[in-house]
Structure formats: structure tokens, C-alpha cells
Design a protein around this motif. Structure first.
Motif, PDB file in Angstrom:
ATOM      1  N   ILE A 141       3.831  13.447  -0.168  1.00  0.00           N
ATOM      2  CA  ILE A 141       3.225  12.662   0.133  1.00  0.00           C
ATOM      3  C   ILE A 141       1.882  12.984   0.358  1.00  0.00           C
ATOM      4  O   ILE A 141       0.397  12.944   0.016  1.00  0.00           O
ATOM      5  CB  ILE A 141       2.908  11.369   0.822  1.00  0.00           C
ATOM      6  CG1 ILE A 141       4.658  10.572   0.237  1.00  0.00           C
ATOM      7  CG2 ILE A 141       2.179  10.195   1.098  1.00  0.00           C
ATOM      8  CD1 ILE A 141       4.356   9.784  -0.581  1.00  0.00           C
ATOM      9  N   ASP A 164       2.083   1.920  -3.111  1.00  0.00           N
ATOM     10  CA  ASP A 164       0.955   2.237  -3.978  1.00  0.00           C
ATOM     11  C   ASP A 164       0.627   3.564  -4.520  1.00  0.00           C
ATOM     12  O   ASP A 164       0.421   4.814  -4.703  1.00  0.00           O
ATOM     13  CB  ASP A 164       0.038   1.389  -3.838  1.00  0.00           C
ATOM     14  CG  ASP A 164      -1.325   1.512  -4.981  1.00  0.00           C
ATOM     15  OD1 ASP A 164      -1.081   1.944  -6.417  1.00  0.00           O
ATOM     16  OD2 ASP A 164      -1.950   1.978  -4.573  1.00  0.00           O
ATOM     17  N   THR A 165       0.759   4.346  -2.689  1.00  0.00           N
ATOM     18  CA  THR A 165       0.569   5.378  -2.202  1.00  0.00           C
ATOM     19  C   THR A 165       1.628   6.464  -3.239  1.00  0.00           C
ATOM     20  O   THR A 165       1.681   7.293  -3.611  1.00  0.00           O
ATOM     21  CB  THR A 165       0.521   5.548  -0.966  1.00  0.00           C
ATOM     22  OG1 THR A 165      -0.347   4.583  -0.316  1.00  0.00           O
ATOM     23  CG2 THR A 165       0.138   6.936  -0.243  1.00  0.00           C
ATOM     24  N   GLN A 189      -5.611   9.408  -0.223  1.00  0.00           N
ATOM     25  CA  GLN A 189      -6.211   8.864   0.544  1.00  0.00           C
ATOM     26  C   GLN A 189      -5.189   8.747   1.666  1.00  0.00           C
ATOM     27  O   GLN A 189      -5.435   8.068   2.333  1.00  0.00           O
ATOM     28  CB  GLN A 189      -6.081   7.333  -0.232  1.00  0.00           C
ATOM     29  CG  GLN A 189      -4.668   6.836  -0.987  1.00  0.00           C
ATOM     30  CD  GLN A 189      -4.387   5.825  -1.162  1.00  0.00           C
ATOM     31  OE1 GLN A 189      -5.262   5.029  -1.506  1.00  0.00           O
ATOM     32  NE2 GLN A 189      -3.179   4.703  -1.204  1.00  0.00           N
ATOM     33  N   TYR A 190      -4.491   9.462   1.382  1.00  0.00           N
ATOM     34  CA  TYR A 190      -3.055  10.193   3.232  1.00  0.00           C
ATOM     35  C   TYR A 190      -4.433  10.118   4.305  1.00  0.00           C
ATOM     36  O   TYR A 190      -3.671   9.485   4.807  1.00  0.00           O
ATOM     37  CB  TYR A 190      -2.393  11.224   2.761  1.00  0.00           C
ATOM     38  CG  TYR A 190      -1.567  11.172   3.986  1.00  0.00           C
ATOM     39  CD1 TYR A 190      -1.433  11.768   4.584  1.00  0.00           C
ATOM     40  CD2 TYR A 190       0.209   9.907   3.832  1.00  0.00           C
ATOM     41  CE1 TYR A 190      -0.589  11.789   5.930  1.00  0.00           C
ATOM     42  CE2 TYR A 190       1.096  10.026   4.916  1.00  0.00           C
ATOM     43  CZ  TYR A 190       0.772  11.494   5.941  1.00  0.00           C
ATOM     44  OH  TYR A 190       1.866  11.253   6.918  1.00  0.00           O
ATOM     45  N   THR A 244      -1.372  13.076  -2.519  1.00  0.00           N
ATOM     46  CA  THR A 244      -3.093  11.744  -2.547  1.00  0.00           C
ATOM     47  C   THR A 244      -3.744  12.038  -2.003  1.00  0.00           C
ATOM     48  O   THR A 244      -3.871  13.056  -0.880  1.00  0.00           O
ATOM     49  CB  THR A 244      -1.765  10.833  -1.844  1.00  0.00           C
ATOM     50  OG1 THR A 244      -1.350  10.983  -0.408  1.00  0.00           O
ATOM     51  CG2 THR A 244      -0.586  10.236  -2.118  1.00  0.00           C
ATOM     52  N   GLU A 254       1.169   6.522  -6.959  1.00  0.00           N
ATOM     53  CA  GLU A 254      -0.232   7.861  -7.210  1.00  0.00           C
ATOM     54  C   GLU A 254       0.304   9.286  -6.486  1.00  0.00           C
ATOM     55  O   GLU A 254      -0.226  10.147  -7.716  1.00  0.00           O
ATOM     56  CB  GLU A 254      -1.185   7.444  -5.911  1.00  0.00           C
ATOM     57  CG  GLU A 254      -2.043   8.826  -6.040  1.00  0.00           C
ATOM     58  CD  GLU A 254      -3.627   8.582  -4.888  1.00  0.00           C
ATOM     59  OE1 GLU A 254      -4.181   9.491  -4.418  1.00  0.00           O
ATOM     60  OE2 GLU A 254      -3.107   7.859  -4.156  1.00  0.00           O
ATOM     61  N   ALA A 255       1.067   9.418  -5.175  1.00  0.00           N
ATOM     62  CA  ALA A 255       1.722  10.958  -5.413  1.00  0.00           C
ATOM     63  C   ALA A 255       2.277  11.346  -6.793  1.00  0.00           C
ATOM     64  O   ALA A 255       2.199  12.380  -6.740  1.00  0.00           O
ATOM     65  CB  ALA A 255       3.007  10.656  -3.824  1.00  0.00           C
ATOM     66  N   LEU A 311      -5.139   6.632   5.771  1.00  0.00           N
ATOM     67  CA  LEU A 311      -4.633   5.800   6.304  1.00  0.00           C
ATOM     68  C   LEU A 311      -4.445   5.999   8.211  1.00  0.00           C
ATOM     69  O   LEU A 311      -4.205   6.644   9.111  1.00  0.00           O
ATOM     70  CB  LEU A 311      -2.793   5.970   5.813  1.00  0.00           C
ATOM     71  CG  LEU A 311      -2.969   5.240   4.944  1.00  0.00           C
ATOM     72  CD1 LEU A 311      -1.591   6.427   3.969  1.00  0.00           C
ATOM     73  CD2 LEU A 311      -3.546   4.325   3.887  1.00  0.00           C
ATOM     74  N   ARG A 326       0.747  -1.697   0.214  1.00  0.00           N
ATOM     75  CA  ARG A 326      -0.453   0.092   0.201  1.00  0.00           C
ATOM     76  C   ARG A 326       1.115   1.424  -0.074  1.00  0.00           C
ATOM     77  O   ARG A 326       0.765   2.053  -0.065  1.00  0.00           O
ATOM     78  CB  ARG A 326      -0.535   0.113   1.367  1.00  0.00           C
ATOM     79  CG  ARG A 326      -2.467  -0.679   0.892  1.00  0.00           C
ATOM     80  CD  ARG A 326      -3.293  -0.413   2.045  1.00  0.00           C
ATOM     81  NE  ARG A 326      -2.526  -0.456   3.405  1.00  0.00           N
ATOM     82  CZ  ARG A 326      -2.812  -1.305   4.179  1.00  0.00           C
ATOM     83  NH1 ARG A 326      -3.195  -2.762   4.493  1.00  0.00           N
ATOM     84  NH2 ARG A 326      -2.083  -1.418   5.928  1.00  0.00           N
ATOM     85  N   GLU A 327       1.691   1.219   1.049  1.00  0.00           N
ATOM     86  CA  GLU A 327       2.921   2.670   0.604  1.00  0.00           C
ATOM     87  C   GLU A 327       3.265   2.533  -0.736  1.00  0.00           C
ATOM     88  O   GLU A 327       3.955   4.005  -0.811  1.00  0.00           O
ATOM     89  CB  GLU A 327       3.952   2.105   1.784  1.00  0.00           C
ATOM     90  CG  GLU A 327       3.484   2.113   3.411  1.00  0.00           C
ATOM     91  CD  GLU A 327       2.884   3.400   3.495  1.00  0.00           C
ATOM     92  OE1 GLU A 327       4.061   5.024   3.619  1.00  0.00           O
ATOM     93  OE2 GLU A 327       1.968   4.108   4.518  1.00  0.00           O
TER      94      GLU A 327
END
Length: 96
Positions: free
Chosen positions: A86, A10-11, A92-93, A90, A14-15, A96, A7-8
Motif C-alpha cells: 500500500i 478504494d486505497t 494518498q497514503y 498509493t 488504487e494500490a 491518511l 476508503r480503505e
């Protein structure tokens, strides 16, 4: 790679993608980030990627960010747990 690490990765991918799209004028930085993005996308989709790989990719992003002063960083070296890159890039940050 643990699910958390995936997930990290992927994050981070995304960023990088959002930053590149929102800052087309940063041609040199975006070219460098594009290379890292490909590697991070692969890392997010590969179970054999290690935490060390994620740390290396983060370090590459940090080097670009610090060298070009893309964002203000609260760490002089290494990865910041409060990474402005980040957080700014992002959606979704906060979840989390």
C-alpha cells in the motif's frame, strides 16, 4: 460499510492498479491482482460490503505479495498495518 472501510477498499484498489501498471513484467501476479482489483473496486462502491469482505480482499493481496515476494512484509501472516504494498503504490497514503 462505514466510510472509513470504503476508503480503505478504494486505497487497496488504487494500490493494485498502480502496482500492475508499474510492473508489467509480473504477468502471473498481475493477472491474479486484476481479479482482486475488480472485487475491491466493487467493494469500494457498494454500501453492503462488510469489514470481513475487506479483510478477505486484503488477505488475497497478502497471499500474492508474500508468495511472489513482491514486497517485504513485516507480518508473517495476516494484514500488516504498515503494508509496504500500500505504501509503495498509493499517493494518498501519507495523507491518511
Amino acid at each position: 460499510m462505514a466510510n472509513w472501510e470504503r476508503r480503505e477498499a478504494d486505497t487497496l484498489a488504487e494500490a493494485i492498479d498502480k502496482h500492475r501498471k508499474n510492473n508489467p513484467h509480473l504477468v502471473h501476479e498481475n493477472a491474479q491482482l486484476a481479479l482482486i482489483q475488480r472485487a475491491v473496486d466493487e467493494a469500494a462502491n457498494t454500501v453492503s460490503t462488510t469489514a470481513g469482505d475487506l479483510t478477505r480482499h486484503r488477505g488475497h493481496v497478502c497471499a500474492i505479495c508474500r508468495d511472489s515476494r513482491v514486497m517485504d512484509c513485516d507480518a508473517d501472516q495476516g494484514w500488516s498495518e504498515n503494508c509496504a504494498f500500500i505504501r509503495a503504490n498509493t499517493t494518498q497514503y501519507g495523507a491518511l
